[in-house]
Motif scaffolding. Structure first.
Motif, mmCIF file in Angstrom:
data_model
loop_
_atom_site.group_PDB
_atom_site.id
_atom_site.type_symbol
_atom_site.label_atom_id
_atom_site.label_comp_id
_atom_site.label_asym_id
_atom_site.label_seq_id
_atom_site.Cartn_x
_atom_site.Cartn_y
_atom_site.Cartn_z
ATOM 1 N N VAL A 31 40.896 27.616 6.414
ATOM 2 C CA VAL A 31 40.331 28.932 6.144
ATOM 3 C C VAL A 31 39.460 28.787 4.896
ATOM 4 C CG1 VAL A 31 40.820 31.322 5.482
ATOM 5 C CG2 VAL A 31 42.277 30.169 7.159
ATOM 6 N N PRO A 32 38.155 29.030 5.014
ATOM 7 C CA PRO A 32 37.247 28.737 3.898
ATOM 8 C C PRO A 32 37.225 29.784 2.794
ATOM 9 C CG PRO A 32 36.000 29.527 5.761
ATOM 10 C CD PRO A 32 37.430 29.424 6.223
ATOM 11 N N PHE A 33 38.326 30.508 2.630
ATOM 12 C CA PHE A 33 38.408 31.549 1.611
ATOM 13 C C PHE A 33 39.782 31.523 0.952
ATOM 14 C CE2 PHE A 33 35.627 33.021 5.049
ATOM 15 C CZ PHE A 33 34.424 33.066 4.362
ATOM 16 N N GLY A 65 27.146 36.921 -0.321
ATOM 17 C CA GLY A 65 26.998 36.604 1.085
ATOM 18 C C GLY A 65 28.241 36.839 1.906
ATOM 19 N N SER A 66 29.317 37.308 1.280
ATOM 20 C CA SER A 66 30.553 37.595 2.018
ATOM 21 C C SER A 66 30.360 38.859 2.860
ATOM 22 C CB SER A 66 31.722 37.791 1.052
ATOM 23 O OG SER A 66 31.501 38.949 0.247
ATOM 24 N N ALA A 67 31.296 39.105 3.772
ATOM 25 C CA ALA A 67 31.201 40.284 4.631
ATOM 26 C C ALA A 67 31.218 41.566 3.804
ATOM 27 C CB ALA A 67 32.350 40.284 5.643
ATOM 28 N N GLY A 68 32.042 41.585 2.746
ATOM 29 C CA GLY A 68 32.095 42.761 1.883
ATOM 30 C C GLY A 68 30.787 42.995 1.151
ATOM 31 N N ALA A 84 31.045 30.248 -1.100
ATOM 32 C CA ALA A 84 30.865 31.140 0.055
ATOM 33 C C ALA A 84 31.274 30.485 1.368
ATOM 34 C CB ALA A 84 29.415 31.615 0.137
ATOM 35 N N GLY A 85 32.263 29.612 1.304
ATOM 36 C CA GLY A 85 32.764 28.947 2.507
ATOM 37 C C GLY A 85 32.106 27.621 2.796
#
Length: 329
Positions: A43-45, A167-170, A79-80
């Motif tokens: 999981v890249p977070f 650049g995250s979804a949030g 950012a992953g």
């Protein structure tokens, strides 16, 4: 007559040759059994976000289907990109990664150079879509989105919002809202959802857009206030919270999504087996119930469907990123 071979000797020799020839075949057959060991699900977070909830729900059921353990390994950074780069180079055939709106539909447009090539991955299955919830600290003097927008316009640049990183979804979700409502709110990027939620509930942030699984419990206990949902319809878990669209922005919709990727080096038969297992795992009653309780939707798709979905999402977010001028940390 010494060169003559008796019929018995010939048969014995043939049998020996046959057994010798079969040995490599048995080895190949045994080596083809996949998975042959535990699968590492990267999981890249950082822990604590929607990504981990989706990954763990999938991993538990997928392990039962594949007959090998599947363990989640959180590896945040850039950012992953750190995790994506590592898994792209993995050749052990037992390492997979959680793909995400950020790593697949955003990073290609905000980074001049990525540490991996998109062709280094096989899309396996779209696992889940997660509603984005717009939340604020409970002592902020607003009760809904309209009041938040009014406050932001009365104090341009004085309010802030956090995200799990550039650049995250949030980040995308809040910039999307800013563009739609024409407000200026300062962005504060964090290294993961967990840290930003800590500061939001601690009063050091004013708001955020976060995937429902990560914040639903805090909303229900009053530690956060949800002022709008990014879904097209209201959520059953939050029936009294209106959508963004209901509050003056028709057609507005924002959801996060997560899917399973494997390195392109994974042989096709193994990838096919993994795809069937993943699509089935996320729809198992235990997984689906867990995601439903967190307001997340279990999907499960074919590799082809997931590949097409990624393509459409890239087409959707490329112009938004350009307009918001989103840049990496």
């Amino acid at each position: 007559m010494k060169n003559l071979i008796t019929r018995r000797q010939a048969l014995a020799g043939a049998a020996g040759i046959g057994l010798a020839g079969m040995a490599p075949l048995r080895a190949v057959a045994q080596g083809a059994v996949w998975p042959a060991k535990a699968i590492r699900f990267v999981v890249p977070f950082a822990p604590g976000g929607s990504s981990e909830i989706v990954a763990r729900a999938t991993a538990v059921e997928m392990a039962k289907i594949l007959g090998q353990s599947v363990y989640v390994d959180n590896k945040p950074g850039a950012a992953g990109n750190v995790a994506m780069g590592e898994v792209a180079r993995a050749d052990d055939q037992h390492t997979v990664i959680l793909g995400h709106i950020g790593t697949l539909a955003v990073n290609p447009f905000i980074f001049d150079k990525l540490p991996y090539d998109a062709k280094a991955f096989r899309p396996i299955s779209l696992l889940s879509k997660v509603p984005s919830l717009y939340v604020v600290r409970p002592d902020l003097p607003v009760k809904n989105l309209k009041e938040f927008i009014a406050l932001a316009k009365s104090k341009p640049g004085q309010l802030n919002y956090g995200s799990a990183g550039n650049g995250s979804a949030g980040h995308l979700a809040f910039e999307y809202l800013k563009m739609a409502s024409n407000i200026f709110v300062l962005h504060v990027p964090y290294r993961g959802t967990g840290p930003q939620l800590t500061d939001l509930m601690g009063g050091r942030l004013d708001g955020a857009a976060v995937g429902a699984p990560a914040v639903l419990q805090f909303i229900k206990t009053g530690k956060l206030r949800c002022i709008a949902t990014g879904t097209a319809q209201r959520l059953p878990q939050l029936p009294d919270v209106p959508t963004v669209a209901e509050q003056g922005f028709p057609g507005f919709e924002m959801t996060q999504w997560y899917g399973l990727l494997a390195p392109s080096s994974l042989p096709q038969p193994h990838a096919d087996k993994l795809a069937l297992a993943a699509a089935r795992a996320i729809k198992e009653p235990v997984s689906a119930k867990l995601l439903e309780s967190e307001a997340a939707l279990a999907v499960g798709s074919t590799p082809a469907e997931f590949a097409r979905f990624i393509e459409l999402e890239q087409q959707r977010w490329k112009p938004v990123i350009a307009r918001a001028k989103i840049k990496p940390d």
